[in-house]
Motif scaffolding. Structure first.
Motif, short mmCIF file in Angstrom:
data_model
loop_
_atom_site.label_atom_id
_atom_site.label_comp_id
_atom_site.label_asym_id
_atom_site.label_seq_id
_atom_site.Cartn_x
_atom_site.Cartn_y
_atom_site.Cartn_z
N MET A 1 -70.89 -12.27 27.72
CA MET A 1 -70.91 -11.85 26.31
C MET A 1 -72.06 -13.35 25.15
N THR A 2 -73.04 -12.47 24.94
CA THR A 2 -73.46 -13.59 23.77
C THR A 2 -72.87 -13.84 22.47
N THR B 1 -78.86 -10.34 7.44
CA THR B 1 -77.63 -11.40 7.81
C THR B 1 -76.51 -12.35 6.10
N GLU C 1 -70.32 -10.99 14.33
CA GLU C 1 -70.78 -9.75 14.17
C GLU C 1 -72.09 -9.45 13.33
N LEU D 1 -74.93 -10.60 15.45
CA LEU D 1 -75.58 -10.65 16.24
C LEU D 1 -75.82 -9.07 16.50
N ASP D 2 -74.94 -8.36 16.38
CA ASP D 2 -75.70 -6.79 16.56
C ASP D 2 -76.22 -6.23 15.20
N ALA E 1 -78.67 -4.96 13.26
CA ALA E 1 -79.88 -4.28 13.31
C ALA E 1 -81.42 -4.98 12.26
N THR F 1 -81.29 -5.47 17.63
CA THR F 1 -80.36 -6.87 17.30
C THR F 1 -80.64 -8.04 16.98
N ALA G 1 -79.49 -10.73 17.28
CA ALA G 1 -79.14 -11.47 18.68
C ALA G 1 -80.52 -11.17 19.73
#
Length: 130
Positions: free
Chosen positions: A1-2, A59, A87, A89-90, A92, A101, A103
């Motif tokens: 997991m990142t 973000t 959250e 990181l996900d 778009a 994303t 990330a």
């Protein structure tokens, strides 16, 4: 997991590792650098600022400082990545006509940084290389 910390570490290594990073490549240069080095560092600063402006807008996190040069921006972005909520990181984001994303864009940032660090190192005077 990142995780934000894992991505921050990846960026820190691309930016500051003593062997293979932008900082290490720039340390190889003694005296007048090849003219392309100036373009590469200016380009890296601009793209890092652009990536983080996109991430900040998506973000709700602080934008990168407009007055930061490459060295300061590289330090700032490591802390900014470490400060992201997991959250985030996900979320778009769009960059250069593609959707990522957060990330994914941070991984692009790290790859892009490493790519140009290698180019800078290749432009360093040959007598400084091992």
């Amino acid at each position: 997991m990142t995780t934000p910390d894992a991505l921050a570490t990846l960026l820190d290594e691309a930016n500051h590792d003593p062997w293979e990073s932008v900082q290490a490549a720039l340390a190889l240069i003694d005296g007048q650098p090849h003219p392309r080095v100036g373009w590469l560092t200016t380009h890296l600063r601009a793209t890092k600022h652009e990536y983080w402006t996109v991430i900040a807008a998506a973000t709700g996190t602080p934008a990168p400082p407009d007055d930061a040069g490459l060295t300061r921006l590289m330090t700032w972005e490591v802390q900014a990545a470490r400060s992201l909520r997991p959250e985030a990181l996900d979320v778009a984001v769009a960059h250069a006509g593609r959707t990522f994303t957060v990330a994914g864009l941070l991984r692009v940032n790290a790859r892009h940084t490493a790519w140009h660090a290698g180019q800078i190192a290749a432009l360093a005077p040959t007598e400084r290389r091992a």
